[in-house]
Write a protein that holds these residues in place. Structure first.
Motif, mmCIF file in Angstrom:
data_model
loop_
_atom_site.group_PDB
_atom_site.id
_atom_site.type_symbol
_atom_site.label_atom_id
_atom_site.label_comp_id
_atom_site.label_asym_id
_atom_site.label_seq_id
_atom_site.Cartn_x
_atom_site.Cartn_y
_atom_site.Cartn_z
ATOM 1 N N ILE A 158 1.191 -1.259 0.072
ATOM 2 C CA ILE A 158 0.367 -0.040 0.161
ATOM 3 C C ILE A 158 1.172 1.184 -0.159
ATOM 4 O O ILE A 158 1.799 1.105 1.285
ATOM 5 N N THR A 159 0.409 1.896 -1.087
ATOM 6 C CA THR A 159 1.768 3.772 -1.126
ATOM 7 C C THR A 159 -0.007 4.624 -0.666
ATOM 8 O O THR A 159 -1.198 4.585 -0.880
ATOM 9 N N TRP A 160 0.458 5.649 -0.860
ATOM 10 C CA TRP A 160 -0.004 6.629 -0.481
ATOM 11 C C TRP A 160 0.460 8.420 -1.325
ATOM 12 O O TRP A 160 1.688 8.098 -1.569
ATOM 13 N N SER A 161 -0.816 9.210 -1.907
ATOM 14 C CA SER A 161 -0.435 9.938 -2.832
ATOM 15 C C SER A 161 0.546 11.291 -1.966
ATOM 16 O O SER A 161 0.721 12.582 -2.803
ATOM 17 N N ILE A 162 0.099 10.910 -0.333
ATOM 18 C CA ILE A 162 0.877 12.461 -0.199
ATOM 19 C C ILE A 162 2.005 11.731 0.612
ATOM 20 O O ILE A 162 1.738 10.750 1.321
ATOM 21 N N ASN A 163 3.007 12.426 1.702
ATOM 22 C CA ASN A 163 3.428 12.278 2.614
ATOM 23 C C ASN A 163 2.417 12.466 3.979
ATOM 24 O O ASN A 163 2.244 13.180 3.693
ATOM 25 N N GLY A 164 3.488 11.920 4.736
ATOM 26 C CA GLY A 164 2.740 12.001 6.271
ATOM 27 C C GLY A 164 3.295 10.432 7.332
ATOM 28 O O GLY A 164 4.237 10.012 7.039
ATOM 29 N N THR A 165 2.644 10.681 8.625
ATOM 30 C CA THR A 165 3.188 10.009 9.202
ATOM 31 C C THR A 165 2.128 8.032 8.424
ATOM 32 O O THR A 165 1.331 8.416 8.854
ATOM 33 N N VAL A 166 2.821 7.330 8.411
ATOM 34 C CA VAL A 166 2.313 5.945 7.842
ATOM 35 C C VAL A 166 2.434 4.580 8.794
ATOM 36 O O VAL A 166 4.095 4.616 8.757
ATOM 37 N N GLN A 167 1.890 3.891 9.395
ATOM 38 C CA GLN A 167 1.562 2.539 9.765
ATOM 39 C C GLN A 167 1.267 1.353 9.543
ATOM 40 O O GLN A 167 -0.132 2.047 8.666
ATOM 41 N N ASN A 168 1.723 0.473 9.283
ATOM 42 C CA ASN A 168 1.264 -0.493 8.381
ATOM 43 C C ASN A 168 0.952 -2.062 9.039
ATOM 44 O O ASN A 168 1.813 -2.155 10.208
ATOM 45 N N ASN A 177 -2.107 2.855 7.567
ATOM 46 C CA ASN A 177 -3.071 3.740 8.560
ATOM 47 C C ASN A 177 -2.095 5.608 8.306
ATOM 48 O O ASN A 177 -0.793 5.012 8.426
ATOM 49 N N LEU A 178 -2.393 6.382 7.783
ATOM 50 C CA LEU A 178 -1.595 7.665 7.216
ATOM 51 C C LEU A 178 -2.164 9.385 8.222
ATOM 52 O O LEU A 178 -3.960 9.211 7.968
ATOM 53 N N THR A 179 -1.353 9.409 8.803
ATOM 54 C CA THR A 179 -1.331 10.641 9.567
ATOM 55 C C THR A 179 -1.116 11.980 9.082
ATOM 56 O O THR A 179 -0.039 12.362 9.518
ATOM 57 N N VAL A 180 -2.182 13.309 8.638
ATOM 58 C CA VAL A 180 -1.376 13.990 8.403
ATOM 59 C C VAL A 180 -2.060 15.837 8.914
ATOM 60 O O VAL A 180 -3.561 15.266 9.398
ATOM 61 N N VAL A 239 -4.952 18.522 8.414
ATOM 62 C CA VAL A 239 -5.347 19.191 7.150
ATOM 63 C C VAL A 239 -5.251 20.507 6.897
ATOM 64 O O VAL A 239 -4.995 21.609 7.001
ATOM 65 N N THR A 240 -4.495 21.184 5.740
ATOM 66 C CA THR A 240 -4.461 22.172 5.075
ATOM 67 C C THR A 240 -5.689 22.439 4.092
ATOM 68 O O THR A 240 -6.238 21.357 3.054
ATOM 69 N N PRO A 241 -5.317 23.573 3.255
ATOM 70 C CA PRO A 241 -6.205 23.812 2.687
ATOM 71 C C PRO A 241 -6.148 23.177 1.170
ATOM 72 O O PRO A 241 -7.347 22.856 -0.020
ATOM 73 N N GLU A 242 -4.776 23.211 1.359
ATOM 74 C CA GLU A 242 -4.095 22.102 -0.465
ATOM 75 C C GLU A 242 -4.894 20.882 -0.028
ATOM 76 O O GLU A 242 -5.164 20.348 -1.194
ATOM 77 N N LEU A 243 -4.536 20.459 1.079
ATOM 78 C CA LEU A 243 -5.082 19.064 1.410
ATOM 79 C C LEU A 243 -6.901 18.544 0.848
ATOM 80 O O LEU A 243 -8.018 17.788 0.414
ATOM 81 N N LEU A 244 -7.694 19.490 1.509
ATOM 82 C CA LEU A 244 -9.086 19.936 1.481
ATOM 83 C C LEU A 244 -9.205 19.563 -0.495
ATOM 84 O O LEU A 244 -10.309 19.460 -0.709
ATOM 85 N N THR A 282 -5.207 10.014 -1.949
ATOM 86 C CA THR A 282 -4.998 8.062 -3.017
ATOM 87 C C THR A 282 -4.677 7.761 -2.272
ATOM 88 O O THR A 282 -2.888 7.618 -2.468
ATOM 89 N N CYS A 283 -5.188 6.400 -1.954
ATOM 90 C CA CYS A 283 -4.554 5.177 -1.412
ATOM 91 C C CYS A 283 -4.231 3.969 -2.600
ATOM 92 O O CYS A 283 -5.268 3.857 -3.307
ATOM 93 N N MET A 284 -3.001 3.376 -2.286
ATOM 94 C CA MET A 284 -3.565 2.425 -3.890
ATOM 95 C C MET A 284 -2.430 1.302 -3.291
ATOM 96 O O MET A 284 -1.500 1.045 -3.038
#
Length: 588
Positions: free
Chosen positions: A467-477, A487-490, A492-497, A502-504
């Motif tokens: 599993i990969t994510w489209s943005i950077n953050g704290t990831v726990q598998n 699990n991706l922890t990020v 919330v910013t206006p850009e992210l909104l 995307t999860c792949m």
């Protein structure tokens, strides 16, 4: 007149030292009546009544008591002119006469078993007398039986001894009767002989013994013998019986059998089986155990046993066959044989084809075949996992249109029909390969501006996906079988909104993706967004603390204003010392 007990005393007068009776009766002469026999137990007190009638106008009377020994009389007690006398030294201190003229003898002995005479004299009108026999008895002790424990052969030519019965310390001498199974035995000198002996002890009591001799048969191994002592007491027959005993009877073996004992009727491999030679002879003869080797020319193989007992622990199918028990009876000089068939149920050669692990692609089918060998017809059952749902019966199971959820262990359980507990199982692992499948399906997540949010992506596939994510953050598998949880922890910013996340999930068979859209929460009453983190809760806690601090400051300010107002109005007096101090400070 009649004299018996206190009722006869009114006619008795005492004049000038003489014992006189008034002339109230109508008897023409002196008449005395007594009991014929009086019985008393050894050591107790005997009471011998004496009743008499006197003629009218009798002047005086006397009473003499005698006992008769052989043909002579011996006076032991008499009364005359109102006085009583004890004459015989043997009875001195033991005899007395009651008011009704009954003679009492205390502490009776066996020698007191005599005839006692009561003699009444009425002067010139004559003398009358009568007699009583005094019987002394002693109840014998319960009989004791001593059985012949050496054993009795049925082939004995002489009449063998069965048992001895003894009864001690009785008087007079008791009698002994023998019984077999509740029926009395009588001497006939051919089959039964009874020998009795009587011994007079130094105490004068009798000990009687009786020995029973009798021929026995095979059926007497279950017979019960006992003896019974009988004696007469107070005119009635009394009895006391011994315990009932068995005798050991020796007889030849006529029937022989070979018994197979097992935990259940159907013997299984692994059971403990006992082969036991059993004969109806006593003592049992020597037994030989053999196994018959079947073939064109059957052979006999000697087995090591403990006098006809063979224990087969963890029996195997090779132990099946015909067994032979053989003995030679020395009494009848006859050879005896008995056979038994041992059939050991077995289950072996269990296998599943094709063997695992089996690799398949999604949508393909599979046919599993289970095979085994057993002593009886076999029953087949298929399950997914060992304790899972029943899938079907029979040797073969067909699976079609397999999916990723079809992966797992498939178990074949085989049981031997009619043999409880004899079953085996085997399993094969089937792996269905497929491209990843992502969950959850819901891709809209409510959030707040600038909060930390945790997003979750679950993917299931074989081979295991990445599993990969489209943005950077704290990831726990976390991986569980063929499922990966990321699990991706990020923040919330206006850009992210605007862009979303995307999860792949990818393996060698393909890639699946899930686009997650973040949406601002409009009200505080709305449910918390998916993936709220501990940092969100911490920020909310800080806001609550700030509000509490402000409320406390306002409360303290209001309290201070109230106290100042009361002081100005004089509602709060100061103590005198305080005023003086304030004045000193002012003057200074």
């Amino acid at each position: 007149m009649a004299r018996s007990g206190a009722a006869g005393r009114p006619g008795l007068l005492l004049a000038c030292g003489l014992l006189l009776w008034g002339a109230t009766g109508r008897a023409s002469k002196v008449e005395v009546s007594m009991l014929e026999v009086v019985e008393v137990e050894l050591g107790q007190t005997a009471r011998i009544p004496c009743n008499f009638s006197l003629p009218e106008e009798s002047d005086y009377a006397y009473i003499n008591w005698f006992y008769i020994d052989k043909r002579s009389r011996t006076k032991i007690y008499y009364m005359v002119r109102g006085q009583v006398f004890e004459v015989d030294p043997e009875y001195k201190g033991r005899v007395a006469m009651e008011e009704d003229f009954t003679l009492t003898i205390s502490r009776v002995t066996l020698q007191d078993a005599r005839t006692f005479v009561c003699q009444v004299g009425a002067g010139s009108l004559g003398v009358g007398e009568n007699r009583t026999k005094l019987h002394i008895y002693k109840t014998p002790e319960p009989p004791e039986i001593q059985v012949n424990d050496a054993g009795i052969p049925v082939t004995s030519k002489e009449i063998p001894k069965i048992a001895v019965c003894i009864s001690k310390n009785g008087f007079p001498a008791p009698n002994i009767t023998w019984y077999k199974n509740g029926s009395p035995l009588w001497q006939d000198d051919t089959q039964i002989s009874i020998l009795s002996t009587l011994i007079k002890e130094s105490s004068g009591l009798y000990t009687v013994s009786s020995t029973l001799f009798a021929h026995v048969s095979r059926e007497d191994r279950q017979s019960r013998f006992h003896c019974e002592v009988s004696y007469c007491l107070l005119g009635a027959d009394q009895t006391a019986a011994s315990e009932k005993v068995n005798v050991t009877v020796f007889y030849s073996t006529e029937k022989l059998s070979l018994v197979i004992r097992s935990p259940q009727p159907q013997v299984r491999e692994g059971d403990e089986v006992t082969l036991h030679c059993e004969g109806d002879g006593n003592p049992p003869p020597e037994y030989n155990l053999l196994k018959v080797q079947e073939g064109a020319q059957p052979e006999e193989k000697d087995l090591t046993s403990s006098n006809g007992v063979l224990i087969l622990r963890k029996v195997k199918k090779d132990d099946s066959g015909r067994y032979l028990c053989r003995t030679f009876d020395l009494d009848s000089m006859a050879n005896l044989e008995a056979t038994a068939e041992l059939s050991v149920n077995y289950l072996e050669g269990l296998k599943i084809t094709p063997e695992g692990p089996i690799q398949l692609q999604q949508g393909e089918g599979l046919a599993l075949t289970c095979d085994a060998r057993g002593s009886k017809p076999l029953e087949f059952r298929w399950k997914k996992e060992k304790k899972g749902k029943l899938l079907g019966h029979g040797k073969q199971m067909k699976l079609s249109n397999l999916t990723l959820e079809s992966s797992g262990n498939y178990s074949c359980e085989v049981a031997v029909a009619g043999v409880p507990g004899l079953s085996r199982s085997k399993q094969v692992y089937v792996a269905v390969h497929a491209k990843p499948q992502i969950s959850p399906k819901d891709s809209l997540v409510p959030v707040k501006q600038n909060e930390l949010v945790t997003l979750m992506c679950k993917a299931t596939a074989l081979p295991e996906p990445t599993i990969t994510w489209s943005i950077n953050g704290t990831v726990q598998n976390h991986t569980d079988h063929h499922r990966v949880i990321s699990n991706l922890t990020v923040q919330v910013t206006p850009e992210l909104l605007q862009s979303g996340v995307t999860c792949m999930a990818t393996n060698k068979l393909g890639t699946s993706s899930l686009h997650i859209t973040l949406q601002l929460r409009m009200t505080t009453t709305s449910p918390p967004p998916i993936g709220n983190t501990t940092e969100q809760k911490t920020q909310e806690s800080k806001g609550v603390i700030i509000v509490a601090v402000i409320v406390c400051i306002l409360v303290i300010a209001v309290l201070g204003a109230v106290l100042y107002f009361l002081h100005k109005k004089g509602k709060i007096p100061c103590n005198r010392t305080g005023k003086q101090d304030m004045q000193r400070n002012t003057s200074t």
